[in-house]
Design an enzyme around this catalytic site. Structure first.
Site, PDB file in Angstrom:
ATOM      1  N   MET A   1      76.804  14.880   5.825  1.00  9.19           N
ATOM      2  CA  MET A   1      77.393  13.740   5.117  1.00  9.19           C
ATOM      3  C   MET A   1      76.352  12.990   4.283  1.00  9.19           C
ATOM      4  SD  MET A   1      80.003  12.140   7.955  1.00  9.19           S
ATOM      5  CE  MET A   1      80.751  10.988   6.789  1.00  9.19           C
ATOM      6  N   HIS A   2      76.856  12.159   3.370  1.00  7.37           N
ATOM      7  CA  HIS A   2      76.105  11.109   2.671  1.00  7.37           C
ATOM      8  C   HIS A   2      75.129  11.592   1.596  1.00  7.37           C
ATOM      9  CE1 HIS A   2      77.682   8.742   5.930  1.00  7.37           C
ATOM     10  NE2 HIS A   2      76.854   9.228   6.816  1.00  7.37           N
TER      11      HIS A   2
ATOM     12  N   ASP B   1      80.965  17.016   8.107  1.00  7.78           N
ATOM     13  CA  ASP B   1      80.620  17.789   9.302  1.00  7.78           C
ATOM     14  C   ASP B   1      81.117  17.142  10.586  1.00  7.78           C
ATOM     15  OD1 ASP B   1      78.774  15.703   9.230  1.00  7.78           O
ATOM     16  OD2 ASP B   1      77.007  16.990   9.429  1.00  7.78           O
TER      17      ASP B   1
END
Length: 498
Positions: free
Chosen positions: A80-81, A238
């Site tokens: 992520m991110h 995820d």
């Protein structure tokens, strides 16, 4: 000849690809690793091109291992991110800045000062260094020549999917981790974009997780030696995919995932700001949500410790040593703050500690302290989630702990709850494959996919005598942050002066 789908999980250190059939059986899997680029302290990046290269290599290897299959669909999970910035020609403008990069403390302050309470009402989250918007603002401040060329940003799995299909998009479970997403309206926030002079056009189009977004490009379809098209579905973050792959689809269950980072997650009926650096994100189904606590350096703590102090031992032998060590490692505590900490502190400056070292401690005591410290940190997350959701009856554990019965029992004892492990523990990659199965029409719902694909192999019950002892150590553990935070701030200032 059997029909299958692929789930591709683009992780922090490797890409994992699994092959799933209609009966919910895994018929093949392959993993390909890639390096981090740590240019200096707190800076963690990766080359997006390597993700594509290693994914293709992994698919080639998997198709050599498993033959006589027709691939109907592919879907994705990913870290992520992470910020991937694309030019007008849709080429990466720089390396991707990853979730565990913590260079953006001043940008997080700017976001909070600019938006105030609107940040929480719109995004349902705090501004943290790992999120995407702070990274975008860092590039805007420190690399303006690159920022000026920005045409669109995407997250890691979305870049990989774009390279395989030619289609750019993002789905809500990843969009929710950008700090640019309106959780109530499930759309990009015009207000947040305007507050930082970010054109909304740089935000990718939004789709749903099981939506057909395109087909494999001809040059990649050739790998599969089949005439039929290969459908590609959006996938998910995820943690969301890991939860699906573990069967976490209702608020009575919680996921404990011990990978590079550690995650405790449970579904939530509503999107709401919780505080204490608990995240509130979109789940995979439209208008579904989950809340989540994060330990930044869970499995990474053990990896760092092994590579530094026991490089010649494998993980199995290293963890075998802890069996004879008493609860609490004979008065030795570890806090896993190698990268700072997310939940419940949101502190990028705090650093890891061993507390209580004495001359009777050996390597095995330190190893057990690492395992217990990681688990204490996850217990802090769990206790905060339990305050929001008192329905939790079941914990499913995936990742590093399930590979070692001693560690899994430590999780049960520290949490004081039964902990289950799965027959096929494939985490986010399995969740991604299940999404592809829903997309191609094999499964009518996420619940049906879970009933067919997810099976519990064993449940460990807590030893309540051990739990009582751990509770005393846990109270000590929770004091370490407040007692060391000023010391770590001073140390950072000294280091920065040099």
């Amino acid at each position: 000849m059997q029909n299958v789908v692929l789930g591709i999980d683009l992780g922090t250190s490797s890409v994992k690809i699994v092959m799933l059939n209609k009966q919910g059986e895994l018929v093949g899997q392959c993993t390909q690793s890639y390096p981090l680029i740590e240019v200096k302290d707190n800076f963690v990046e990766q080359d997006p091109g390597v993700w594509v290269e290693q994914t293709i290599r992994g698919i080639e290897m998997l198709l050599q291992q498993v033959t006589d299959v027709i691939v109907e669909g592919i879907s994705f999970s990913g870290q992520m991110h992470g910020l991937v910035m694309l030019s007008e020609q849709l080429q990466p403008l720089r390396n991707a800045i990853l979730w565990n990069d913590t260079r953006t403390t001043s940008q997080c302050r700017l976001i909070k000062d600019t938006l105030g309470e609107k940040l929480y009402s719109i995004t349902k989250n705090d501004a943290l260094e790992g999120f995407t918007l702070p990274k975008l603002l860092w590039v805007k401040e420190h690399e303006p020549n690159i920022y000026e060329q920005l045409h669109m940003f995407v997250l890691p799995k979305d870049y990989l999917r774009f390279k395989l299909t030619g289609e750019l998009c993002i789905e809500p479970s990843d969009a929710a981790g950008t700090l640019l997403f309106d959780m109530d309206n499930q759309s990009w926030s015009k207000e947040i974009c305007a507050s930082f002079n970010i054109p909304q056009t740089v935000c990718p189009p939004l789709v749903t997780s099981d939506q057909l977004v395109g087909y494999l490009l001809p040059k990649y379809k050739e790998l599969f030696s089949q005439n039929s098209e290969i459908s590609v579905y959006a996938g998910g973050a995820d943690n969301a995919c890991g939860a699906l792959g573990a069967g976490i689809v209702n608020p009575r269950s919680a996921l404990v995932s011990i990978g590079t980072s550690g995650v405790v997650l449970t579904p939530s009926d509503t999107a709401r700001y919780v505080g204490n650096f608990i995240h509130s994100f979109s789940y995979l189904e439209k208008f579904s949500n989950y809340i989540m606590g994060v330990t930044l350096a869970a499995g990474e703590s053990l990896r760092w410790y092994k590579s530094t102090f026991a490089p010649n031992l494998d993980f199995d032998n290293l963890l075998h040593e802890i069996e004879g060590i008493p609860i609490g490692s004979n008065g030795l505590l570890y806090t896993p703050y190698l990268f700072g900490e997310r939940t419940p502190y949101g502190d990028a400056n705090i650093r890891a500690s061993f507390i209580g070292i004495k001359n009777t401690h050996h390597r095995s005591h330190f190893t057990r302290a690492i395992v217990e410290g990681i688990t204490f940190s996850l217990k802090q997350c769990f206790d905060l989630l339990k305050e929001q959701n008192n329905q939790i009856e079941q914990i499913v554990c995936i990742g590093g702990a399930v590979k070692n019965e001693i560690w899994l029992q430590i999780v049960a004892d520290i949490f004081g709850m039964p902990v289950s492990k799965l027959t096929n523990e494939q985490g986010p990659a399995l969740g991604a494959a299940m999404i592809a199965g829903i997309g191609v029409g094999w499964f009518e719902s996420y619940e049906q996919a879970v009933s067919i694909c997810v099976e519990t192999s064993r449940t460990l019950l807590p030893n309540m005598n051990n739990h009582q002892q751990y509770t005393k150590y846990f109270e000590c553990y929770k004091l370490i942050y407040s007692e060391t935070v000023s010391i770590n701030d001073m140390l950072k200032n000294i280091v920065n002066e040099v």
